[in-house]
Design a protein around this motif. Structure first.
Motif, PDB file in Angstrom:
ATOM      1  N   UNK A 107       0.622  -1.311   0.221  1.00  0.00           N
ATOM      2  CA  UNK A 107       0.038  -0.043  -0.041  1.00  0.00           C
ATOM      3  C   UNK A 107       0.836   1.275  -0.154  1.00  0.00           C
ATOM      4  N   UNK A 108       0.297   2.295  -0.540  1.00  0.00           N
ATOM      5  CA  UNK A 108       1.155   3.569  -0.783  1.00  0.00           C
ATOM      6  C   UNK A 108       0.124   4.896  -0.279  1.00  0.00           C
ATOM      7  N   UNK A 109       0.335   5.094   0.704  1.00  0.00           N
ATOM      8  CA  UNK A 109      -0.421   6.326   0.942  1.00  0.00           C
ATOM      9  C   UNK A 109      -0.197   7.595   0.695  1.00  0.00           C
ATOM     10  N   UNK A 110      -0.730   8.596   0.499  1.00  0.00           N
ATOM     11  CA  UNK A 110      -0.482   9.688  -0.186  1.00  0.00           C
ATOM     12  C   UNK A 110       0.947  10.179   0.069  1.00  0.00           C
ATOM     13  N   UNK A 111       1.779  10.697  -0.584  1.00  0.00           N
ATOM     14  CA  UNK A 111       3.167  11.061  -0.523  1.00  0.00           C
ATOM     15  C   UNK A 111       3.877  10.112   0.527  1.00  0.00           C
ATOM     16  N   UNK A 112       3.889   8.980   0.612  1.00  0.00           N
ATOM     17  CA  UNK A 112       4.423   8.004   1.483  1.00  0.00           C
ATOM     18  C   UNK A 112       5.288   6.864   0.944  1.00  0.00           C
ATOM     19  N   UNK A 113       5.951   5.948   1.358  1.00  0.00           N
ATOM     20  CA  UNK A 113       6.636   4.992   0.661  1.00  0.00           C
ATOM     21  C   UNK A 113       5.686   3.682   0.581  1.00  0.00           C
ATOM     22  N   UNK A 114       6.205   2.904  -0.355  1.00  0.00           N
ATOM     23  CA  UNK A 114       5.463   1.537  -0.501  1.00  0.00           C
ATOM     24  C   UNK A 114       5.652   0.974   0.835  1.00  0.00           C
ATOM     25  N   UNK A 149     -12.108   5.769   5.895  1.00  0.00           N
ATOM     26  CA  UNK A 149     -11.493   6.852   5.054  1.00  0.00           C
ATOM     27  C   UNK A 149     -10.113   6.831   5.126  1.00  0.00           C
ATOM     28  N   UNK A 150      -9.390   6.286   6.203  1.00  0.00           N
ATOM     29  CA  UNK A 150      -7.827   6.309   6.111  1.00  0.00           C
ATOM     30  C   UNK A 150      -7.214   5.203   5.280  1.00  0.00           C
ATOM     31  N   UNK A 151      -8.398   4.270   4.613  1.00  0.00           N
ATOM     32  CA  UNK A 151      -7.808   3.033   3.603  1.00  0.00           C
ATOM     33  C   UNK A 151      -7.720   3.796   2.436  1.00  0.00           C
ATOM     34  N   UNK A 152      -7.953   4.974   2.052  1.00  0.00           N
ATOM     35  CA  UNK A 152      -7.673   5.782   0.929  1.00  0.00           C
ATOM     36  C   UNK A 152      -6.220   5.644   0.231  1.00  0.00           C
ATOM     37  N   UNK A 153      -5.760   5.026  -0.490  1.00  0.00           N
ATOM     38  CA  UNK A 153      -4.617   4.721  -1.002  1.00  0.00           C
ATOM     39  C   UNK A 153      -4.285   4.061  -2.204  1.00  0.00           C
ATOM     40  N   UNK A 154      -3.036   3.971  -2.684  1.00  0.00           N
ATOM     41  CA  UNK A 154      -2.797   3.246  -3.995  1.00  0.00           C
ATOM     42  C   UNK A 154      -2.385   1.807  -3.349  1.00  0.00           C
ATOM     43  N   UNK A 155      -3.016   0.806  -4.038  1.00  0.00           N
ATOM     44  CA  UNK A 155      -2.796  -0.631  -3.470  1.00  0.00           C
ATOM     45  C   UNK A 155      -2.133  -1.402  -4.698  1.00  0.00           C
ATOM     46  N   UNK A 156      -0.905  -1.850  -4.458  1.00  0.00           N
ATOM     47  CA  UNK A 156      -0.045  -2.875  -5.463  1.00  0.00           C
ATOM     48  C   UNK A 156      -0.118  -4.143  -4.998  1.00  0.00           C
ATOM     49  N   UNK A 157      -0.587  -4.938  -5.850  1.00  0.00           N
ATOM     50  CA  UNK A 157      -0.237  -6.487  -5.770  1.00  0.00           C
ATOM     51  C   UNK A 157       1.060  -6.963  -6.431  1.00  0.00           C
ATOM     52  N   UNK A 158       1.585  -7.819  -5.669  1.00  0.00           N
ATOM     53  CA  UNK A 158       3.164  -8.068  -6.150  1.00  0.00           C
ATOM     54  C   UNK A 158       3.340  -9.558  -6.229  1.00  0.00           C
ATOM     55  N   UNK A 159       3.802 -10.252  -7.272  1.00  0.00           N
ATOM     56  CA  UNK A 159       4.239 -11.616  -7.320  1.00  0.00           C
ATOM     57  C   UNK A 159       5.881 -11.698  -7.344  1.00  0.00           C
ATOM     58  N   UNK A 160       6.280 -12.437  -6.438  1.00  0.00           N
ATOM     59  CA  UNK A 160       7.791 -12.653  -6.464  1.00  0.00           C
ATOM     60  C   UNK A 160       8.130 -14.214  -7.319  1.00  0.00           C
ATOM     61  N   UNK A 161       9.231 -14.105  -8.136  1.00  0.00           N
ATOM     62  CA  UNK A 161       9.397 -15.247  -8.790  1.00  0.00           C
ATOM     63  C   UNK A 161      11.132 -15.025  -8.741  1.00  0.00           C
ATOM     64  N   UNK A 162      11.914 -16.108  -8.282  1.00  0.00           N
ATOM     65  CA  UNK A 162      13.269 -15.826  -8.021  1.00  0.00           C
ATOM     66  C   UNK A 162      13.537 -14.680  -6.879  1.00  0.00           C
ATOM     67  N   UNK A 163      14.111 -13.812  -7.582  1.00  0.00           N
ATOM     68  CA  UNK A 163      14.757 -12.651  -6.830  1.00  0.00           C
ATOM     69  C   UNK A 163      13.875 -11.285  -7.202  1.00  0.00           C
ATOM     70  N   UNK A 164      12.961 -11.491  -8.016  1.00  0.00           N
ATOM     71  CA  UNK A 164      12.410 -10.344  -8.501  1.00  0.00           C
ATOM     72  C   UNK A 164      10.901 -10.217  -7.917  1.00  0.00           C
ATOM     73  N   UNK A 165      10.425  -8.713  -7.793  1.00  0.00           N
ATOM     74  CA  UNK A 165       8.974  -8.799  -7.720  1.00  0.00           C
ATOM     75  C   UNK A 165       8.468  -8.122  -8.824  1.00  0.00           C
TER      76      UNK A 165
END
Lengths: 107, 113
Positions: free
Chosen positions: A37-44, A79-95
């Motif tokens: 999750x990435x909230x406004x102006x914050x890190x992943x 309301x605090x759930x408002x954010x950008x959400x990213x799904x990620x798959x890991x294979x080997x050493x890569x996201x």
């Protein structure tokens, strides 16, 4: 090859309503999946990992190998759930990240 | 809680110039990564680094890119001759090992003019 698909770029729900952010993946082996999750102006930030089978901030995600999905759900959006959400798959050493879903919770 | 830190937060440079993006990973982490996100697009893997060498890199990570861990704490990404299409948010990440998860920095927004 597109490994992670998040079909919704934007999602709006009312406060208190259930929310589901969709994620589908393509991978022939045993997948390792995460939600960030990435909230406004914050890190992943890590939200969930499928092997933990935990609930963070009321969110859960179940890996469905038959449907190759890892949808993120919350029964009552805040309301605090408002954010950008990213799904990620890991294979080997890569996201591999999906394109993300921007969730807006309307008060 | 320890964090990955990145500097600067925003870098503006002219096309053809060299830039160095800096990252300080979490101190006991052993795997280091750079990702980038072009505005409106997904987060893309660039490179992973372990044991003082590149362990994997994507096709984006061409000869114009290099990484270094010069002093045991910093982890840098250098772009030798920037192009307009290098404009993006660059994220550094680290993990304690092949056991995930990744911890991300706040990112450096690179603008190439």
């Amino acid at each position: 090859a597109q490994r992670v698909t998040q079909p919704e770029k934007l999602l709006s729900v009312f406060k208190g309503a259930p929310v589901e952010l969709k994620c589908n993946y393509s991978y022939s082996g045993s997948p390792e999946l995460f939600w960030y999750v990435q909230y406004s102006r914050q890190r992943l930030q890590l939200l969930l990992r499928h092997i933990s089978r935990e609930s963070i901030k009321g969110f859960t995600a179940d890996l469905n190998k038959g449907e190759t999905s890892f949808h993120l759900k919350k029964p009552f959006a805040q309301e605090e759930d408002s954010a950008m959400y990213y799904c990620a798959l890991v294979t080997g050493n890569q996201f591999y990240f999906g394109t993300g879903t921007s969730l807006t919770v309307i008060p | 809680e320890p964090e990955v830190t990145q500097t600067p937060s925003h870098q503006v440079t002219q096309m053809g110039q060299e830039v160095i993006l800096r990252c300080v990973p979490i101190s006991n982490h052993l795997y280091f990564y750079w990702y980038r996100q072009i505005l409106g697009q997904k987060v893309e893997f660039l490179v992973s680094f372990y044991n003082n060498e590149i362990s994997e890199k994507s096709e984006i990570f061409d000869d114009q890119f290099s990484v270094e861990r010069p002093d045991g704490s910093n982890f840098t990404l250098k772009i030798r001759s920037t192009k307009l299409e290098d404009s993006a948010m660059y994220f550094c990440a680290s993990s304690v090992g092949r056991v995930r998860p990744l911890h991300f920095g706040n990112g450096t927004r690179l603008t190439v003019t």
